[in-house]
Design an enzyme around this catalytic site. Structure first.
Site, PDB file in Angstrom:
ATOM      1  N   LYS A  41       0.822  -1.224   0.000  1.00  0.00           N
ATOM      2  CA  LYS A  41       0.000   0.000   0.000  1.00  0.00           C
ATOM      3  C   LYS A  41       0.848   1.262   0.000  1.00  0.00           C
ATOM      4  O   LYS A  41       0.303   2.365   0.018  1.00  0.00           O
ATOM      5  CB  LYS A  41      -0.906   0.027   1.242  1.00  0.00           C
ATOM      6  CG  LYS A  41      -2.007  -1.009   1.216  1.00  0.00           C
ATOM      7  CD  LYS A  41      -3.000  -0.784   2.348  1.00  0.00           C
ATOM      8  CE  LYS A  41      -4.195  -1.695   2.183  1.00  0.00           C
ATOM      9  NZ  LYS A  41      -5.166  -1.549   3.272  1.00  0.00           N
ATOM     10  N   ARG A  90     -17.105  -0.214   9.018  1.00  0.00           N
ATOM     11  CA  ARG A  90     -17.703   1.117   8.837  1.00  0.00           C
ATOM     12  C   ARG A  90     -18.815   1.011   7.800  1.00  0.00           C
ATOM     13  O   ARG A  90     -19.785   0.326   7.989  1.00  0.00           O
ATOM     14  CB  ARG A  90     -16.633   2.108   8.374  1.00  0.00           C
ATOM     15  CG  ARG A  90     -15.541   2.376   9.383  1.00  0.00           C
ATOM     16  CD  ARG A  90     -14.404   3.109   8.734  1.00  0.00           C
ATOM     17  NE  ARG A  90     -13.969   2.370   7.557  1.00  0.00           N
ATOM     18  CZ  ARG A  90     -13.034   2.748   6.733  1.00  0.00           C
ATOM     19  NH1 ARG A  90     -12.432   3.900   6.920  1.00  0.00           N
ATOM     20  NH2 ARG A  90     -12.682   2.000   5.701  1.00  0.00           N
ATOM     21  N   SER A 128      -8.167   6.758   7.148  1.00  0.00           N
ATOM     22  CA  SER A 128      -6.816   7.346   7.104  1.00  0.00           C
ATOM     23  C   SER A 128      -6.604   8.052   5.772  1.00  0.00           C
ATOM     24  O   SER A 128      -5.981   9.120   5.717  1.00  0.00           O
ATOM     25  CB  SER A 128      -5.761   6.248   7.269  1.00  0.00           C
ATOM     26  OG  SER A 128      -5.928   5.593   8.491  1.00  0.00           O
TER      27      SER A 128
HETATM   28  O1  PNS Z   1      -6.144  -1.012   7.641  1.00  0.00           O
HETATM   29  P1  PNS Z   1      -6.139  -2.016   6.525  1.00  0.00           P
HETATM   30  O2  PNS Z   1      -5.114  -1.610   5.469  1.00  0.00           O
HETATM   31  O3  PNS Z   1      -7.499  -2.259   5.932  1.00  0.00           O
HETATM   32  O4  PNS Z   1      -5.656  -3.410   7.159  1.00  0.00           O
HETATM   33  C1  PNS Z   1      -5.518  -4.554   6.349  1.00  0.00           C
HETATM   34  C2  PNS Z   1      -4.742  -5.655   7.120  1.00  0.00           C
HETATM   35  C3  PNS Z   1      -3.405  -5.142   7.585  1.00  0.00           C
HETATM   36  C4  PNS Z   1      -5.558  -6.075   8.323  1.00  0.00           C
HETATM   37  C5  PNS Z   1      -4.575  -6.850   6.142  1.00  0.00           C
HETATM   38  O5  PNS Z   1      -4.015  -6.389   4.962  1.00  0.00           O
HETATM   39  C6  PNS Z   1      -3.720  -7.962   6.710  1.00  0.00           C
HETATM   40  O6  PNS Z   1      -4.198  -8.745   7.499  1.00  0.00           O
HETATM   41  N1  PNS Z   1      -2.430  -8.012   6.295  1.00  0.00           N
HETATM   42  C7  PNS Z   1      -1.493  -9.019   6.740  1.00  0.00           C
HETATM   43  C8  PNS Z   1      -1.212 -10.041   5.624  1.00  0.00           C
HETATM   44  C9  PNS Z   1      -2.187 -11.182   5.689  1.00  0.00           C
HETATM   45  O7  PNS Z   1      -2.342 -11.864   6.684  1.00  0.00           O
HETATM   46  N2  PNS Z   1      -2.890 -11.420   4.573  1.00  0.00           N
HETATM   47  C10 PNS Z   1      -3.852 -12.494   4.488  1.00  0.00           C
HETATM   48  C11 PNS Z   1      -5.216 -12.073   4.967  1.00  0.00           C
HETATM   49  S1  PNS Z   1      -5.951 -10.980   3.825  1.00  0.00           S
END
Ligand code: PNS
Length: 159
Positions: A41, A90, A128
């Site tokens: 990201k 949300r 954010s």
């Molecule tokens: O605030 P966000 O960007 O919506 O959070 C997303 C997050 C960090 C929770 C998600 O991308 C995540 O769990 N990343 C870690 C990698 C992972 O485990 N991926 C597999 C599940 S999608």
């Protein structure tokens, strides 16, 4: 002891996140706010900055810790012996994305339960991305983020 994690990119943490985190902290004995590296990201703030902003904003809460992670969420949850992933929901557009992630995580780690806490009406629209955009346009963001984050955003966007 019930341990939960609340994951996110937190780029940066907002008052909407903090509302969800506070309510999540009442559900478990210990809550780890888990700041994801999320390099895909291309966050505006580094992982260290995001962790530090969240630590400062949450320092008054006894059962909340903040830590950063790379790799899989479920591996991070296991490192902390967490049985719950607690996330905020949300607007309706969050649902499909969250539904996919929850299904995938429960496939990877069936013992870890995902729980959703609904965002209150006043922060349903808050993200954010939105506060970064407002800050970049030199708008007042004081009602959307804690003071330390407001300062960091204003420094970042030089206003
Ligand atoms: O605030 P966000 O960007 O919506 O959070 C997303 C997050 C960090 C929770 C998600 O991308 C995540 O769990 N990343 C870690 C990698 C992972 O485990 N991926 C597999 C599940 S999608």
């Amino acid at each position: 002891m019930k341990i939960g994690i609340t994951p996110g990119t937190f780029d940066p943490i907002t008052l909407g996140h903090i509302d969800i985190i506070k309510r999540a902290s009442h559900i478990v004995d210990k809550l780890i706010v888990s700041v994801a590296e999320s390099s895909s990201k291309s966050p505006v703030f580094s992982l260290e900055e995001r962790v530090s902003m969240a630590c400062e904003a949450l320092r008054d809460f006894e059962n909340i810790e903040v830590d950063g992670f790379g790799g899989l969420l479920v591996d991070f949850a296991k490192k902390y012996n967490a049985s719950y992933v607690i996330k905020g929901l949300r607007v309706i557009t969050d649902f499909e994305y969250e539904f996919q992630q929850t299904a995938l995580n429960s496939e990877l780690a069936p013992d870890i339960e995902t729980i959703f806490v609904m965002a209150p009406p006043q922060s349903m629209y808050l993200s954010s991305t939105m506060v970064r955009e407002l800050a970049s346009l030199h708008s007042d963001i004081s009602s959307f983020v804690p003071k330390n984050v407001e300062k960091a955003l204003n420094r970042k966007f030089n206003s």
